[in-house]
Design an enzyme around this catalytic site. Structure first.
Site, PDB file in Angstrom:
ATOM      1  N   HIS A 135      49.862  30.025  33.529  1.00 52.71           N
ATOM      2  CA  HIS A 135      49.659  31.333  34.165  1.00 52.71           C
ATOM      3  C   HIS A 135      50.179  31.257  35.606  1.00 52.71           C
ATOM      4  O   HIS A 135      49.974  30.252  36.285  1.00 52.71           O
ATOM      5  CB  HIS A 135      48.169  31.705  34.144  1.00 52.71           C
ATOM      6  CG  HIS A 135      47.919  33.093  34.628  1.00 52.71           C
ATOM      7  ND1 HIS A 135      47.899  33.427  35.964  1.00 52.71           N
ATOM      8  CD2 HIS A 135      47.715  34.260  33.954  1.00 52.71           C
ATOM      9  CE1 HIS A 135      47.682  34.725  36.088  1.00 52.71           C
ATOM     10  NE2 HIS A 135      47.564  35.248  34.878  1.00 52.71           N
ATOM     11  N   GLU A 137      49.197  32.397  38.393  1.00 54.69           N
ATOM     12  CA  GLU A 137      48.206  32.066  39.436  1.00 54.69           C
ATOM     13  C   GLU A 137      47.919  30.568  39.454  1.00 54.69           C
ATOM     14  O   GLU A 137      47.766  29.955  40.519  1.00 54.69           O
ATOM     15  CB  GLU A 137      46.907  32.854  39.214  1.00 54.69           C
ATOM     16  CG  GLU A 137      45.918  32.624  40.354  1.00 54.69           C
ATOM     17  CD  GLU A 137      44.559  33.275  40.132  1.00 54.69           C
ATOM     18  OE1 GLU A 137      44.459  34.279  39.401  1.00 54.69           O
ATOM     19  OE2 GLU A 137      43.579  32.756  40.709  1.00 54.69           O
ATOM     20  N   THR A 176      41.049  33.098  39.438  1.00 53.51           N
ATOM     21  CA  THR A 176      40.154  34.191  39.849  1.00 53.51           C
ATOM     22  C   THR A 176      39.752  35.129  38.709  1.00 53.51           C
ATOM     23  O   THR A 176      38.830  35.921  38.868  1.00 53.51           O
ATOM     24  CB  THR A 176      40.832  35.056  40.938  1.00 53.51           C
ATOM     25  OG1 THR A 176      42.067  35.551  40.396  1.00 53.51           O
ATOM     26  CG2 THR A 176      41.085  34.274  42.206  1.00 53.51           C
ATOM     27  N   CYS A 206      36.803  36.310  41.187  1.00 50.88           N
ATOM     28  CA  CYS A 206      36.681  37.347  42.215  1.00 50.88           C
ATOM     29  C   CYS A 206      35.691  38.437  41.809  1.00 50.88           C
ATOM     30  O   CYS A 206      35.289  38.543  40.648  1.00 50.88           O
ATOM     31  CB  CYS A 206      38.048  37.938  42.513  1.00 50.88           C
ATOM     32  SG  CYS A 206      38.605  39.066  41.240  1.00 50.88           S
ATOM     33  N   SER A 235      45.664  38.240  32.085  1.00 52.85           N
ATOM     34  CA  SER A 235      44.547  37.335  31.815  1.00 52.85           C
ATOM     35  C   SER A 235      43.210  38.065  31.918  1.00 52.85           C
ATOM     36  O   SER A 235      42.359  37.983  31.025  1.00 52.85           O
ATOM     37  CB  SER A 235      44.612  36.179  32.825  1.00 52.85           C
ATOM     38  OG  SER A 235      43.423  35.469  32.847  1.00 52.85           O
TER      39      SER A 235
HETATM   40  O1  10G Z   1      44.838  38.933  35.077  1.00 51.69           O
HETATM   41  P1  10G Z   1      46.102  38.360  35.506  1.00 51.69           P
HETATM   42  O2  10G Z   1      45.924  37.205  36.453  1.00 51.69           O
HETATM   43  O3  10G Z   1      47.015  37.962  34.384  1.00 51.69           O
HETATM   44  O4  10G Z   1      46.901  39.431  36.400  1.00 51.69           O
HETATM   45  P2  10G Z   1      47.067  40.993  36.303  1.00 51.69           P
HETATM   46  O5  10G Z   1      48.322  41.312  37.037  1.00 51.69           O
HETATM   47  O6  10G Z   1      46.896  41.515  34.946  1.00 51.69           O
HETATM   48  O7  10G Z   1      45.823  41.589  37.121  1.00 51.69           O
HETATM   49  C1  10G Z   1      45.642  41.429  38.495  1.00 51.69           C
HETATM   50  C2  10G Z   1      45.194  40.083  38.802  1.00 51.69           C
HETATM   51  C3  10G Z   1      45.862  39.216  39.578  1.00 51.69           C
HETATM   52  C4  10G Z   1      46.949  39.632  40.464  1.00 51.69           C
HETATM   53  C5  10G Z   1      45.521  37.797  39.544  1.00 51.69           C
HETATM   54  S1  10G Z   1      44.601  37.358  40.927  1.00 51.69           S
HETATM   55 FE1  SF4 Z   2      43.176  39.077  41.442  1.00 52.59          FE
HETATM   56 FE2  SF4 Z   2      40.663  39.646  41.997  1.00 52.59          FE
HETATM   57 FE3  SF4 Z   2      42.531  39.846  43.866  1.00 52.59          FE
HETATM   58 FE4  SF4 Z   2      42.401  41.581  41.883  1.00 52.59          FE
HETATM   59  S1  SF4 Z   2      40.862  41.273  43.513  1.00 52.59           S
HETATM   60  S2  SF4 Z   2      44.239  40.616  42.630  1.00 52.59           S
HETATM   61  S3  SF4 Z   2      41.804  40.287  40.168  1.00 52.59           S
HETATM   62  S4  SF4 Z   2      41.837  38.005  42.885  1.00 52.59           S
END
Ligand code: 10G
Ligand code: SF4
Length: 336
Positions: A135, A137, A176, A206, A235
């Site tokens: 992933h 991240e 996160t 988070c 994710s």
């Molecule tokens: O859930 P993931 O990390 O795959 O990313 P996303 O782009 O679907 O949602 C936002 C979350 C992040 C940017 C990861 S901190």
């Molecule tokens: Fe990722 Fe949480 Fe930041 Fe959204 S708030 S981008 S889910 S770490």
């Protein structure tokens, strides 16, 4: 008497759902960079894992690339944005070597995890990173530290076989967007095997991940179907599907657009749950609720756990450009 020909359906609509503060900020960075510098603005990796968002930004002049080396030489002076998921240290270093102008849209809460991992290492601890291999991240967090100083842990089963340099000098951080419950199990297994394991100074999962999972737990019990608006590579959205199934939904699926819904499979349902991953725009949630209204006599019940007030401002240079409500309208639903 029900004068409608449509069968009744209750939609339990989760709140909070959809965009988190980090996603909102990352999209604003691309939108404002386009406004300030003009097209093209390059973006390394999908800014967030959502096709609707990516297509919408592409239509406005964003160009998505896998690596910096994919940016044509004649566009080296154009801005390049790093995605919200974070990048290994080698990426900004590479941009500097190429004399590129970059804007880092890494979520501040991901940057916080990077700092926690670096702190463990500075204090002499080998780092255990709980997360999913490959992933972006995870790639970004591992890439904050020299090779060999981080071990990835994906499952409880893996814990027994872990080989670490020194059991007394270990710290952990996590991705996160993980399942809160699965992660608690992995941490418990690690703490039982390595009693001297040091936790990060604050939770790595988070607020947005935690809140969306809590709302799904509230809405899921007894639902005939649970729809999570989100992409297969998201994710946090996939975790919401798992949470719904574990907490009493008869079934749960990811959907990216209303056009993907299997209406045959919706026959006979009376209650569904709806949530959206942190990268899924509200306009798609509204599209899906409207598609149900076309076929059912819908009552919407809000399943609300907490009100979110988090807001992460963009960097000063872009703030001065000024974001108009209309700049983000392509992602908002009716009533926003
Ligand atoms: O859930 P993931 O990390 O795959 O990313 P996303 O782009 O679907 O949602 C936002 C979350 C992040 C940017 C990861 S901190
Ligand atoms: Fe990722 Fe949480 Fe930041 Fe959204 S708030 S981008 S889910 S770490």
């Amino acid at each position: 008497m029900n004068i409608s020909q449509k069968p009744p359906l209750t939609i339990r609509l989760c709140e909070p759902r959809g965009f988190c503060a980090g996603v909102d900020r990352a999209i604003q960075i691309v939108v404002l960079a386009l406004k300030k510098y003009g097209a093209p603005v390059y973006v390394r990796h999908e800014i967030v894992h959502n096709r609707f968002v990516v297509d919408g930004l592409r239509a406005r002049g964003a160009v998505f690339v896998k690596e910096l080396s994919d940016i044509p030489a004649e566009h080296k002076d154009k801005p390049v944005v790093f995605s919200a998921h974070g990048v290994p240290k080698s990426v900004p270093a590479d941009a500097e070597n190429r004399h590129m102008f970059y804007l880092d849209a890494t979520c501040p809460l991901v940057s916080k995890v990077h700092k926690q991992a670096m702190r463990h290492q500075r204090l002499g601890r080998h780092v255990l990173l709980i997360g999913h291999a490959g992933h972006p991240e995870v790639v970004g967090t591992m890439g904050q530290l020299p090779e060999g100083s981080v071990t990835l842990v994906e499952t409880v089963e893996q814990v027994a076989g872990l080989v670490v340099p020194d059991e007394a000098q270990l710290g952990y951080v996590t991705q996160t967007t993980l399942s809160v419950d699965d992660t608690a199990d992995i941490i418990a297994a690690l703490e039982s095997r390595f009693p001297k394991l040091t936790a990060p100074s604050s939770e790595s999962i988070c607020y947005a991940t935690t809140n969306r999972q809590e709302a799904v737990k509230m809405a899921a019990p007894g639902t005939d179907m649970f729809l999570v608006v989100g992409a297969p590579n998201s994710s946090n959205s996939r975790r919401l599907v798992e949470v719904a199934k574990r907490h009493g939904a008869a079934d749960a699926v990811l959907v990216q657009r209303a056009g993907e819904i299997d209406w045959e499979g919706m026959q006979g349902i009376t209650t569904i749950g709806v949530s959206a991953g942190a990268s899924a725009p509200e306009i798609v949630v509204q599209e899906i609720v409207d598609a149900f209204r076309d076929r059912f006599d819908v009552t919407v019940d809000i399943a609300m756990t907490v009100e979110e007030t988090e807001n992460f401002p963009v960097m000063r240079d872009l703030r001065d450009t000024g974001l108009a409500v209309s700049d983000m309208a392509f992602l908002k639903g009716a009533g926003d």
